[in-house]
Design a protein around this motif. Structure first.
Motif, mmCIF file in Angstrom:
data_model
loop_
_atom_site.group_PDB
_atom_site.id
_atom_site.type_symbol
_atom_site.label_atom_id
_atom_site.label_comp_id
_atom_site.label_asym_id
_atom_site.label_seq_id
_atom_site.Cartn_x
_atom_site.Cartn_y
_atom_site.Cartn_z
ATOM 1 N N MET A 11 0.837 -1.176 0.000
ATOM 2 C CA MET A 11 0.000 0.000 0.000
ATOM 3 C C MET A 11 0.882 1.239 0.000
ATOM 4 O O MET A 11 1.744 1.412 0.843
ATOM 5 C CB MET A 11 -0.881 0.016 1.248
ATOM 6 C CG MET A 11 -1.982 -1.004 1.142
ATOM 7 S SD MET A 11 -2.921 -0.884 -0.397
ATOM 8 C CE MET A 11 -4.479 -0.387 0.220
ATOM 9 N N ALA A 12 0.616 2.054 -0.923
ATOM 10 C CA ALA A 12 1.323 3.317 -0.965
ATOM 11 C C ALA A 12 0.277 4.421 -0.968
ATOM 12 O O ALA A 12 -0.902 4.172 -1.164
ATOM 13 C CB ALA A 12 2.201 3.397 -2.206
ATOM 14 N N LYS A 13 0.733 5.586 -0.738
ATOM 15 C CA LYS A 13 -0.199 6.703 -0.622
ATOM 16 C C LYS A 13 -0.136 7.555 -1.871
ATOM 17 O O LYS A 13 0.940 7.897 -2.353
ATOM 18 C CB LYS A 13 0.192 7.544 0.599
ATOM 19 C CG LYS A 13 -0.958 8.348 1.164
ATOM 20 C CD LYS A 13 -0.519 8.973 2.480
ATOM 21 C CE LYS A 13 -1.642 9.814 3.060
ATOM 22 N NZ LYS A 13 -1.217 10.504 4.279
ATOM 23 N N CYS A 14 -1.296 7.877 -2.350
ATOM 24 C CA CYS A 14 -1.355 8.735 -3.522
ATOM 25 C C CYS A 14 -0.929 10.142 -3.129
ATOM 26 O O CYS A 14 -1.499 10.737 -2.220
ATOM 27 C CB CYS A 14 -2.778 8.750 -4.070
ATOM 28 S SG CYS A 14 -2.987 9.874 -5.455
ATOM 29 N N GLY A 18 -4.126 11.547 -1.585
ATOM 30 C CA GLY A 18 -3.891 11.006 -0.259
ATOM 31 C C GLY A 18 -4.518 9.648 -0.043
ATOM 32 O O GLY A 18 -4.419 9.081 1.036
ATOM 33 N N GLY A 19 -5.168 9.135 -1.057
ATOM 34 C CA GLY A 19 -5.802 7.830 -0.929
ATOM 35 C C GLY A 19 -4.792 6.708 -1.051
ATOM 36 O O GLY A 19 -3.637 6.924 -1.423
ATOM 37 N N GLU A 20 -5.253 5.537 -0.707
ATOM 38 C CA GLU A 20 -4.361 4.399 -0.783
ATOM 39 C C GLU A 20 -4.299 3.862 -2.206
ATOM 40 O O GLU A 20 -5.302 3.837 -2.912
ATOM 41 C CB GLU A 20 -4.829 3.301 0.162
ATOM 42 C CG GLU A 20 -4.644 3.684 1.623
ATOM 43 C CD GLU A 20 -5.064 2.560 2.551
ATOM 44 O OE1 GLU A 20 -5.850 1.703 2.127
ATOM 45 O OE2 GLU A 20 -4.584 2.563 3.686
ATOM 46 N N HIS A 35 -4.430 5.742 -10.703
ATOM 47 C CA HIS A 35 -5.210 5.806 -9.477
ATOM 48 C C HIS A 35 -6.618 6.279 -9.775
ATOM 49 O O HIS A 35 -6.876 6.908 -10.797
ATOM 50 C CB HIS A 35 -4.534 6.743 -8.464
ATOM 51 C CG HIS A 35 -5.071 6.566 -7.080
ATOM 52 N ND1 HIS A 35 -5.397 7.614 -6.265
ATOM 53 C CD2 HIS A 35 -5.343 5.435 -6.387
ATOM 54 C CE1 HIS A 35 -5.855 7.122 -5.106
ATOM 55 N NE2 HIS A 35 -5.822 5.811 -5.160
#
Ligand SMILES: [Zn+2]
Length: 64
Positions: A11-14, A18-20, A35
């Motif tokens: 899981m990384a952060k956009c 800011g979403g996953e 994304h």
């Protein structure tokens, strides 16, 4: 309740919304991930860390 800790996806952060973001385990640096917010993200790998950076402003900018 079992907790499965797999390494199937990271899981990384956009960086934009800011979403996953689900990054495939076998993602390679430079791989592009779209994304849901509409941005295209480029996978960047720094050691064990996987990050994302927005693929924007990629226009060729050879000083018009
Ligand atoms: Zn996003």
């Amino acid at each position: 309740m079992k907790t499965q800790v797999g390494v199937q996806a990271m899981m990384a952060k956009c960086p934009v919304c800011g979403g996953e973001v689900n990054v495939p385990d076998d993602a390679l640096p430079g791989e592009l991930v779209e994304h849901e917010c509409g941005i295209t993200l480029e996978v960047v790998v720094d050691g064990d860390l996987v990050g994302l950076k927005p693929l924007e402003g990629v226009r060729e900018d050879w000083g018009e």
